[in-house]
Design a protein around this motif. Sequence first.
Motif, PDB file in Angstrom:
ATOM      1  N   ASN A 129       0.819  -1.216   0.000  1.00  0.00           N
ATOM      2  CA  ASN A 129       0.000   0.000   0.000  1.00  0.00           C
ATOM      3  C   ASN A 129       0.852   1.266   0.000  1.00  0.00           C
ATOM      4  O   ASN A 129       0.553   2.249   0.688  1.00  0.00           O
ATOM      5  CB  ASN A 129      -0.961   0.015   1.195  1.00  0.00           C
ATOM      6  CG  ASN A 129      -1.902  -1.170   1.188  1.00  0.00           C
ATOM      7  OD1 ASN A 129      -2.476  -1.523   0.156  1.00  0.00           O
ATOM      8  ND2 ASN A 129      -2.044  -1.817   2.343  1.00  0.00           N
ATOM      9  N   LYS A 130       1.913   1.219  -0.773  1.00  0.00           N
ATOM     10  CA  LYS A 130       2.834   2.352  -0.869  1.00  0.00           C
ATOM     11  C   LYS A 130       2.124   3.560  -1.475  1.00  0.00           C
ATOM     12  O   LYS A 130       1.357   3.438  -2.441  1.00  0.00           O
ATOM     13  CB  LYS A 130       4.032   1.959  -1.734  1.00  0.00           C
ATOM     14  CG  LYS A 130       5.083   3.045  -1.894  1.00  0.00           C
ATOM     15  CD  LYS A 130       6.161   2.638  -2.883  1.00  0.00           C
ATOM     16  CE  LYS A 130       6.984   1.481  -2.367  1.00  0.00           C
ATOM     17  NZ  LYS A 130       7.835   1.875  -1.214  1.00  0.00           N
ATOM     18  N   VAL A 131       2.375   4.739  -0.917  1.00  0.00           N
ATOM     19  CA  VAL A 131       1.877   5.993  -1.479  1.00  0.00           C
ATOM     20  C   VAL A 131       3.050   6.639  -2.208  1.00  0.00           C
ATOM     21  O   VAL A 131       3.867   7.346  -1.614  1.00  0.00           O
ATOM     22  CB  VAL A 131       1.324   6.928  -0.390  1.00  0.00           C
ATOM     23  CG1 VAL A 131       0.790   8.211  -1.028  1.00  0.00           C
ATOM     24  CG2 VAL A 131       0.231   6.227   0.409  1.00  0.00           C
ATOM     25  N   PHE A 132       3.140   6.373  -3.502  1.00  0.00           N
ATOM     26  CA  PHE A 132       4.305   6.789  -4.288  1.00  0.00           C
ATOM     27  C   PHE A 132       4.039   8.156  -4.923  1.00  0.00           C
ATOM     28  O   PHE A 132       3.511   8.259  -6.023  1.00  0.00           O
ATOM     29  CB  PHE A 132       4.610   5.744  -5.370  1.00  0.00           C
ATOM     30  CG  PHE A 132       5.900   5.992  -6.102  1.00  0.00           C
ATOM     31  CD1 PHE A 132       7.121   5.918  -5.447  1.00  0.00           C
ATOM     32  CD2 PHE A 132       5.891   6.299  -7.456  1.00  0.00           C
ATOM     33  CE1 PHE A 132       8.305   6.141  -6.127  1.00  0.00           C
ATOM     34  CE2 PHE A 132       7.074   6.535  -8.155  1.00  0.00           C
ATOM     35  CZ  PHE A 132       8.280   6.451  -7.480  1.00  0.00           C
ATOM     36  N   GLU A 133       4.391   9.194  -4.188  1.00  0.00           N
ATOM     37  CA  GLU A 133       4.222  10.556  -4.671  1.00  0.00           C
ATOM     38  C   GLU A 133       5.296  11.441  -4.036  1.00  0.00           C
ATOM     39  O   GLU A 133       5.793  11.143  -2.945  1.00  0.00           O
ATOM     40  CB  GLU A 133       2.827  11.086  -4.340  1.00  0.00           C
ATOM     41  CG  GLU A 133       2.526  11.125  -2.850  1.00  0.00           C
ATOM     42  CD  GLU A 133       1.095  11.562  -2.561  1.00  0.00           C
ATOM     43  OE1 GLU A 133       0.246  11.401  -3.453  1.00  0.00           O
ATOM     44  OE2 GLU A 133       0.842  12.060  -1.449  1.00  0.00           O
ATOM     45  N   PRO A 134       5.679  12.515  -4.740  1.00  0.00           N
ATOM     46  CA  PRO A 134       6.741  13.378  -4.203  1.00  0.00           C
ATOM     47  C   PRO A 134       6.308  14.090  -2.935  1.00  0.00           C
ATOM     48  O   PRO A 134       5.207  14.650  -2.869  1.00  0.00           O
ATOM     49  CB  PRO A 134       7.002  14.362  -5.351  1.00  0.00           C
ATOM     50  CG  PRO A 134       5.776  14.327  -6.194  1.00  0.00           C
ATOM     51  CD  PRO A 134       5.210  12.955  -6.070  1.00  0.00           C
ATOM     52  N   LEU A 135       7.187  14.062  -1.950  1.00  0.00           N
ATOM     53  CA  LEU A 135       6.942  14.763  -0.697  1.00  0.00           C
ATOM     54  C   LEU A 135       7.613  16.134  -0.739  1.00  0.00           C
ATOM     55  O   LEU A 135       8.394  16.444  -1.633  1.00  0.00           O
ATOM     56  CB  LEU A 135       7.487  13.949   0.477  1.00  0.00           C
ATOM     57  CG  LEU A 135       6.969  12.515   0.602  1.00  0.00           C
ATOM     58  CD1 LEU A 135       7.534  11.861   1.852  1.00  0.00           C
ATOM     59  CD2 LEU A 135       5.448  12.485   0.627  1.00  0.00           C
ATOM     60  N   LYS A 136       7.316  16.937   0.233  1.00  0.00           N
ATOM     61  CA  LYS A 136       7.927  18.253   0.350  1.00  0.00           C
ATOM     62  C   LYS A 136       9.442  18.097   0.484  1.00  0.00           C
ATOM     63  O   LYS A 136       9.923  17.193   1.168  1.00  0.00           O
ATOM     64  CB  LYS A 136       7.364  18.969   1.585  1.00  0.00           C
ATOM     65  CG  LYS A 136       7.787  20.403   1.746  1.00  0.00           C
ATOM     66  CD  LYS A 136       7.147  21.028   2.981  1.00  0.00           C
ATOM     67  CE  LYS A 136       5.639  21.163   2.824  1.00  0.00           C
ATOM     68  NZ  LYS A 136       5.035  21.914   3.962  1.00  0.00           N
ATOM     69  N   THR A 137      10.198  18.949  -0.190  1.00  0.00           N
ATOM     70  CA  THR A 137      11.655  18.848  -0.102  1.00  0.00           C
ATOM     71  C   THR A 137      12.135  19.253   1.290  1.00  0.00           C
ATOM     72  O   THR A 137      11.464  20.017   1.999  1.00  0.00           O
ATOM     73  CB  THR A 137      12.341  19.752  -1.133  1.00  0.00           C
ATOM     74  OG1 THR A 137      12.130  21.131  -0.774  1.00  0.00           O
ATOM     75  CG2 THR A 137      11.820  19.496  -2.536  1.00  0.00           C
ATOM     76  N   THR A 138      13.290  18.757   1.672  1.00  0.00           N
ATOM     77  CA  THR A 138      13.882  19.134   2.955  1.00  0.00           C
ATOM     78  C   THR A 138      14.155  20.626   2.991  1.00  0.00           C
ATOM     79  O   THR A 138      13.981  21.274   4.035  1.00  0.00           O
ATOM     80  CB  THR A 138      15.171  18.337   3.190  1.00  0.00           C
ATOM     81  OG1 THR A 138      14.857  16.942   3.218  1.00  0.00           O
ATOM     82  CG2 THR A 138      15.831  18.722   4.508  1.00  0.00           C
ATOM     83  N   HIS A 139      14.579  21.192   1.856  1.00  0.00           N
ATOM     84  CA  HIS A 139      14.811  22.639   1.807  1.00  0.00           C
ATOM     85  C   HIS A 139      13.531  23.402   2.158  1.00  0.00           C
ATOM     86  O   HIS A 139      13.562  24.376   2.920  1.00  0.00           O
ATOM     87  CB  HIS A 139      15.296  23.049   0.415  1.00  0.00           C
ATOM     88  CG  HIS A 139      16.552  22.359  -0.014  1.00  0.00           C
ATOM     89  ND1 HIS A 139      16.535  21.220  -0.788  1.00  0.00           N
ATOM     90  CD2 HIS A 139      17.857  22.638   0.221  1.00  0.00           C
ATOM     91  CE1 HIS A 139      17.772  20.822  -1.009  1.00  0.00           C
ATOM     92  NE2 HIS A 139      18.602  21.659  -0.404  1.00  0.00           N
ATOM     93  N   GLN A 140      12.407  22.958   1.621  1.00  0.00           N
ATOM     94  CA  GLN A 140      11.149  23.634   1.917  1.00  0.00           C
ATOM     95  C   GLN A 140      10.728  23.404   3.360  1.00  0.00           C
ATOM     96  O   GLN A 140      10.166  24.305   4.001  1.00  0.00           O
ATOM     97  CB  GLN A 140      10.054  23.152   0.963  1.00  0.00           C
ATOM     98  CG  GLN A 140       8.742  23.930   1.104  1.00  0.00           C
ATOM     99  CD  GLN A 140       8.924  25.420   0.883  1.00  0.00           C
ATOM    100  OE1 GLN A 140       9.505  25.841  -0.122  1.00  0.00           O
ATOM    101  NE2 GLN A 140       8.453  26.230   1.831  1.00  0.00           N
ATOM    102  N   ARG A 141      11.017  22.216   3.891  1.00  0.00           N
ATOM    103  CA  ARG A 141      10.697  21.963   5.300  1.00  0.00           C
ATOM    104  C   ARG A 141      11.492  22.914   6.201  1.00  0.00           C
ATOM    105  O   ARG A 141      10.975  23.386   7.217  1.00  0.00           O
ATOM    106  CB  ARG A 141      10.995  20.503   5.664  1.00  0.00           C
ATOM    107  CG  ARG A 141      10.055  19.504   5.009  1.00  0.00           C
ATOM    108  CD  ARG A 141      10.306  18.079   5.488  1.00  0.00           C
ATOM    109  NE  ARG A 141       9.535  17.110   4.723  1.00  0.00           N
ATOM    110  CZ  ARG A 141       8.269  16.795   4.936  1.00  0.00           C
ATOM    111  NH1 ARG A 141       7.621  17.376   5.937  1.00  0.00           N
ATOM    112  NH2 ARG A 141       7.648  15.911   4.187  1.00  0.00           N
ATOM    113  N   TYR A 142      12.741  23.173   5.834  1.00  0.00           N
ATOM    114  CA  TYR A 142      13.527  24.158   6.582  1.00  0.00           C
ATOM    115  C   TYR A 142      12.873  25.534   6.487  1.00  0.00           C
ATOM    116  O   TYR A 142      12.729  26.246   7.491  1.00  0.00           O
ATOM    117  CB  TYR A 142      14.950  24.243   6.021  1.00  0.00           C
ATOM    118  CG  TYR A 142      15.839  23.051   6.293  1.00  0.00           C
ATOM    119  CD1 TYR A 142      15.545  22.122   7.279  1.00  0.00           C
ATOM    120  CD2 TYR A 142      17.015  22.867   5.565  1.00  0.00           C
ATOM    121  CE1 TYR A 142      16.383  21.043   7.530  1.00  0.00           C
ATOM    122  CE2 TYR A 142      17.864  21.795   5.801  1.00  0.00           C
ATOM    123  CZ  TYR A 142      17.546  20.878   6.782  1.00  0.00           C
ATOM    124  OH  TYR A 142      18.383  19.815   7.015  1.00  0.00           O
ATOM    125  N   ALA A 143      12.510  25.925   5.264  1.00  0.00           N
ATOM    126  CA  ALA A 143      11.897  27.244   5.051  1.00  0.00           C
ATOM    127  C   ALA A 143      10.605  27.382   5.849  1.00  0.00           C
ATOM    128  O   ALA A 143      10.283  28.477   6.354  1.00  0.00           O
ATOM    129  CB  ALA A 143      11.639  27.473   3.568  1.00  0.00           C
TER     130      ALA A 143
END
Length: 346
Positions: A129-143
């Motif tokens: 049941n993998k949810v294969f989609e792009p997550l928020k980038t680490t750079h954006q998580r920092y921002a």
Amino acid sequence: MAIVKAHILIIRLSAMGDVAMTVPVLKAFTKAYPNTKVTVLTRAFFAPFFAQLPNVTVKVIEINGKHKGFFGLRKLYVELKKQQVDAVADLHNVLRSNVLKQFFKLTNIPFEQIDKGREEKKALTRWNNKVFEPLKTTHQRYADVFEALGFPLSLSAEDILSRETLDTPTNEIAGINTQKWIGIAPFAQHEGKEYKYNLMLQIIGELDKKEVYNILLFGGGKKETQLLQNTAQKFNNVSCVAGQLTIRQELDLISNLDAMLSMDSGNGHLAAMYGIPVVTIWGVTHPYAGFAPFAQPEANNILPDLVTYNKIPTSVYGNKVPDGYENVMHSILPETVLERIIEIIG
């Protein structure tokens, strides 16, 4: 609204790639808020990463020294409080920073922490049941942490460091010539995201034969350095950088590369800090987890056969290699990597 004149404490203690990923974000921050002072709490080894950033200083944490353990962190808190910070951006969110958070709770100083997206990453890396989609980038998580403190940021590909000047020893090691410089960092922390060395040798050999590139090998550790030194001796246009330069000199050299070939690892992020084209080879990890080098095109991410190995990513960090996935990297042909490098630099 953010305080126009303020002093922000940033916490990011490790690892190298994660610390390097803070640099473009802080570059954007210093442009957007030029009157705001920033102190980065990190390890001494990483201090050179921030040398170009205006109004940014480094506070070194002595993890194995005076800041060790609970009482060491208490001492560190006292030192930090004396610096009169107005807010804390915790870009790490680990045990040490959480202890510091408890101390800062004794004051009215805002303390915001990164949302690592653990549940999303579990969904991305689980077997069924993998949810294969792009997550928020680490750079954006920092921002996002800065935005939570009242400092909204807009990241762009322009948020990179300038090229550095090489000193004489670095020039001598790299080789002073008119050839294009290709950095290659063939190792990673976990085997699941490291290209097989016999395949990497084929890439190095083909680049060497063209006689128009200077190939510079990066790495760390005694065993890796010895292997890279032995490799360099087999070719005419290959030099081993590992073990010969300080971190400051390595950064200077990386900033002058024409391209970097790396794994999903720290060296790729170091090159991306300077806007160097970075070709990354991915194994059981995947860029969707948010750890791709800053502002690099998707075409620079060289992925394995995701039809045959359809459970990728099997982990965020490459430390989980399921049965049958040991040879994932063999599905990436050296010719595919070569084609992308040559397409970038000619």
